[in-house]
Design an enzyme around this catalytic site. Sequence first.
Site, mmCIF file in Angstrom:
data_model
loop_
_atom_site.group_PDB
_atom_site.id
_atom_site.type_symbol
_atom_site.label_atom_id
_atom_site.label_comp_id
_atom_site.label_asym_id
_atom_site.label_seq_id
_atom_site.Cartn_x
_atom_site.Cartn_y
_atom_site.Cartn_z
ATOM 1 C CD GLU A 1 -2.751 -1.314 2.433
ATOM 2 O OE1 GLU A 1 -3.933 -1.383 2.310
ATOM 3 O OE2 GLU A 1 -2.271 -1.230 3.538
HETATM 4 C C1 ACM Z 1 -1.880 -5.452 4.322
HETATM 5 O O1 ACM Z 1 -2.893 -5.980 4.536
HETATM 6 N N1 ACM Z 1 -1.850 -4.200 3.884
HETATM 7 C C2 ACM Z 1 -0.746 -6.605 3.682
#
Ligand code: ACM
Length: 543
Positions: free
Chosen positions: A346
């Site tokens: 992310e």
């Molecule tokens: C995640 O759940 N951002 C690895």
Amino acid sequence: MKNHFLINKQGAWIILFAMVLTISSCTGEKKQVINFPATDLAMENMIPKPTKIIPTNSAFGLDQFTAIYTSQSESGFNEVAEFLSDKIQGKTGLNLPVNQSDAGTVDRVIYINKTDSTEVAGSEGYQLYITKDSIILNARSSEGAFRGIQTLRQIIPEVSNDTLAEQPIWPIPTGKISDNPNFEYRASMLDVARHFFSVEDVKKYIDLLAYYKINVLHLHLTDDQGWRIEIKSWPKLTEIGGSTEVGGESGGFYTQEDYKDIVAYAAKHYMTIIPEVDMPGHTNAASVSYPILNGNGKTPELYEGTHVGFSTFDTRKDTVYAFIDDVVREISEITPGPYFHIGGDESHVTKKNDYIYFVQKVEKIVQKYGKRMIGWDEVAQANLDGSSVVHFWNSEENANKAVEKGMKVILSPATKAYLDMEYDTLSKFGLHWAAYIPVDTAYIWTPESFAKGVPQESILGVEAPLWSETISNIDELEYLAFPRMIGYSELSWSTEENRNWDNFKVRLANQAPFLDRMDVKYYASPKIDWKESKYSYKEISKD
Ligand code: ACM
């Protein structure tokens, strides 16, 4: 059964010694003959389900006249036996001697034997031969012996039978168990960054995981809301970055001594600790501590919310890589396990080119300190070494890229394996952005064929991550992790042929006495017909 005991030469004389001891102890006094009612080893509530069970329908009477012996030739066996004796004492009150030649009256023995036999598969495999007079546990290593004693712990009854003899007896069904894991990597993850968990909390989690043969604990040590591991060369990371957590409570961090304590405790449970420093995104706490690291163009401030994707390191600055070198070096020095997890998920405000450049540079730093890199599945976009590992959570496309590069994949699909997902709409804690994951959904899926294009040979194993945005103490941790984590243990250890929901749910129902004894505040899902549970569904769901 072809041969009664499978032993090597080294072990043979010790078994003989134990047998002689058994017989000699009975010369003065006639050995008690105990008539056990027939019991079926295959009906025991073992989780994960062993590879093969052959019942012989009698019982070994565990009592005060039982002693434990081990191979002396191999290091670690004595400690495994001490661990077993300690756990037997916790469960039954019996104080069984370990490797004592003057153990007093010994009617029956538990012998933990180092074998070189190829009949025992791999370093974690073991065989248990249970007869009326002896329990022989064969393993090629102390690690295999440790897995084997978890099985033995599970088949000791919770309560003694006080009518068979003058002394209390815990009858253990006889037969043979041959067992070894389907996947070498069987893990849970704990997010100690969103909310901090104490060393004692982590140790309790390790106790519970080890009982179900989980062998890896991944610690998510850093995120936007907190930096939880002391780095001596960059002290503000914990002074500033560790000072708070989600919701604004004071946070906390592990000193390096604390971390070493966790690592040593895990090692005693044959469990590997994997440290994760999440980057280049999820780095707000680091950038608040040292703004020179920051790459999102804003002045970083301590963050107590739960949004993701707003932070990034400056991936084009040498100082950032000097910083990462120090962090990876200091943590690697106190991490005996082979892996270092760099996060990589992310990073929404990192430009794609910068992200790829960053991941490739950090992989080299991790390798410089002798570790194998793991990253969340986004890292597969970079050109990485085949020895690095991709941690699939969201993108099958990324998992496929990893397979094409010859990399191994860890399976943590958020829709099936995220422990922070709510059980249902009544769950007290958790989120549901990926799915609701009731206890049956958590168990009923097939890791071997879950991700298209990821064959079983490419799968290192299964991990169930517990993110902590909505939980802040051990009781809440246990509510989300249990009972689902018990299912993930079977999904990662047992073969597909040995997994069956209807059979599993009965064995799961029978974990209640153990969970209660361990004071685990599990979620007593109404899908399970819990045995003697302390909890009712009403108490543990939303009003
Ligand atoms: C995640 O759940 N951002 C690895």
